[in-house]
Scaffold this active site. Structure first.
Site, short mmCIF file in Angstrom:
data_model
loop_
_atom_site.label_atom_id
_atom_site.label_comp_id
_atom_site.label_asym_id
_atom_site.label_seq_id
_atom_site.Cartn_x
_atom_site.Cartn_y
_atom_site.Cartn_z
N GLY A 230 0.78 -1.23 0.00
CA GLY A 230 0.00 0.00 0.00
C GLY A 230 0.81 1.28 0.00
O GLY A 230 2.04 1.28 -0.08
N CYS A 256 11.66 -1.67 3.40
CA CYS A 256 10.58 -1.49 2.43
C CYS A 256 9.54 -0.47 2.93
O CYS A 256 9.86 0.71 3.03
CB CYS A 256 9.95 -2.85 2.12
SG CYS A 256 8.87 -2.88 0.69
N ASN A 298 10.70 -5.25 -3.96
CA ASN A 298 9.27 -5.32 -4.22
C ASN A 298 8.61 -4.06 -3.69
O ASN A 298 8.19 -4.00 -2.54
CB ASN A 298 8.66 -6.56 -3.55
CG ASN A 298 7.14 -6.57 -3.66
OD1 ASN A 298 6.56 -5.86 -4.47
ND2 ASN A 298 6.50 -7.37 -2.81
N GLY A 300 6.31 -0.25 -5.00
CA GLY A 300 5.74 0.62 -6.01
C GLY A 300 5.77 2.08 -5.60
O GLY A 300 5.31 2.95 -6.35
N HIS A 342 14.94 -5.71 0.10
CA HIS A 342 14.72 -6.79 1.06
C HIS A 342 16.01 -7.54 1.36
O HIS A 342 16.36 -8.50 0.68
CB HIS A 342 13.67 -7.76 0.52
CG HIS A 342 12.28 -7.23 0.58
ND1 HIS A 342 11.43 -7.48 1.64
CD2 HIS A 342 11.59 -6.43 -0.26
CE1 HIS A 342 10.28 -6.89 1.43
NE2 HIS A 342 10.35 -6.22 0.29
N GLU A 344 16.58 -9.62 3.68
CA GLU A 344 16.34 -11.02 4.08
C GLU A 344 16.35 -11.94 2.87
O GLU A 344 16.53 -13.16 3.01
CB GLU A 344 15.01 -11.14 4.83
CG GLU A 344 13.75 -11.16 3.99
CD GLU A 344 13.37 -9.82 3.41
OE1 GLU A 344 12.46 -9.78 2.55
OE2 GLU A 344 13.97 -8.80 3.81
#
Length: 372
Positions: A230, A256, A298, A300, A342, A344
């Site tokens: 979101g 993130c 990942n 947007g 990320h 991880e």
């Protein structure tokens, strides 16, 4: 619902149509379309909470060929809204697999479309930008699908973390561990928890609506701000809480969405990207060491570079080498840092795991100062 024709349709918000074959659950699904350039790790991608509300285009040719395993999940459910791929395999050849991807999608009611020219689709999205889309393997009426698609809200201005974060606090790791880390869950991936637990940390995971006072009552040694889906700019309550957390004098690590919320709490700004970054092969430069990293990404939305570079208390630590967007930052006056990607790495290379080591080192250093 049975699809006797085996056909499926992908309709984009601008009216573009792609036809293909039905895969997964027979039905209709909507979401913002995006693409992931990773060559492997599809199950970890599908179960990443950061993908909630998105239809994923897999750019690698074969999906499902190694089945699924109960051990390769990043959450307790599939979080993508739907899947678009070139070849969807019902068959798999791996001893460690527990079922086929088809069975997995049917059990989770995930609609997919295969036999799509994904190269053409990705090139189209790259040119036109992210947009909403609808997949259907039960309704072939374009007019009805267009009408349904009009009701789908834009990802910009949409709060989605509450759909995937924990509702109750829980613990992770060994209680006898040397360090206590409070995790603020915006949609945390399980491998983030594993990476911390492997580094002698005992975790208490808090819901996104937890107050600063509730978190501090556990007396943590540091804070992890997790990933999630979101638009971060609408999460005003969480931004205020993170501002209190970053001012508490304890080490903080954001990943993130956690990175974006941390930046917003410092007065920086974020914006929606034209396409976003998704894949496990994105190049990043560590500005401070000069070393390159291949990273798993990942997202947007992105923290605006100009705002960060013009803030005297912020140092930009990492940049994305494809488009020079901001990929990491730290506060100059406290042990607080974050990255857009990320570390991880599930899936993905382990180039950036050192960031967890840096975070734990900050905790050890902070505790030694308190004792002294």
């Amino acid at each position: 619902m049975e699809n006797t024709s085996n056909k499926a349709i992908l309709l984009l918000e601008d009216g573009t149509i792609f036809e293909g074959k039905a895969a997964g659950f027979i039905g209709t699904t909507t979401g913002e379309i995006c693409f992931n350039t990773g060559m492997t790790g599809y199950q970890e991608i599908f179960t990443d909470p950061s993908y909630y509300g998105q239809i994923l285009v897999a750019t690698t040719s074969h999906i499902g060929n190694y089945g699924v395993s109960d051990k390769e999940v990043e959450s307790d459910q599939v979080n993508i809204s739907g899947l678009v791929c070139k070849k969807f395999s019902d068959m798999y050849s791996r001893a460690a697999a527990t079922s086929s991807l088809q069975e997995y999608f049917e059990s989770q009611k995930i609609v997919a479309i295969s036999d799509v020219d994904t190269r053409a689709l990705v090139r189209y999205i790259r040119d036109k930008g992210a947009m909403n889309a609808i997949i259907s393997s039960e309704n072939m009426s374009i007019e009805e699908l267009k009408s349904q698609l009009k009701e789908v809200p834009s990802m910009e201005g949409l709060e989605l973390s509450s759909k995937v974060c924990t509702k109750d606090t829980y613990y992770y790791g060994e209680e006898s561990a040397s360090n206590k880390v409070a995790v603020l869950d915006f949609g945390v991936k399980k491998n983030i928890l594993r990476c911390l637990a492997e580094r002698d940390c005992y975790l208490k995971v808090f819901p996104m609506d937890a107050t600063f006072e509730e978190i501090m009552s556990w007396n943590p040694d540091g804070f992890m701000l997790s990933n999630g889906p979101g638009d971060p700019s609408v999460m005003t309550k969480q931004i205020a809480t993170v501002k209190q957390i970053s001012a508490a004098g304890l080490p903080v690590f954001g990943i993130c969405l956690g990175h974006q919320i941390l930046a917003l709490s410092a007065g920086l700004t974020t914006s929606k990207m034209f396409n976003g970054h998704r894949g496990c092969n994105h190049p990043v430069i560590n500005v401070e060491t000069g070393k390159g990293e291949i990273t798993s990404q990942n997202h947007g939305f992105v923290v605006n570079m100009d705002a960060a570079e013009n803030d005297s208390n912020i140092t930009v630590t990492h940049k994305h080498l494809n488009d020079n967007t901001l990929a990491g930052l730290r506060f100059n006056d406290r042990a607080v840092f974050s990255v857009q990607y990320h570390p991880e790495a599930s899936p993905g290379p382990h180039d950036s795991r050192y960031l967890f080591d840096n975070f734990v080192a900050n905790i050890v250093k902070s505790k030694s100062k308190i004792i002294a």
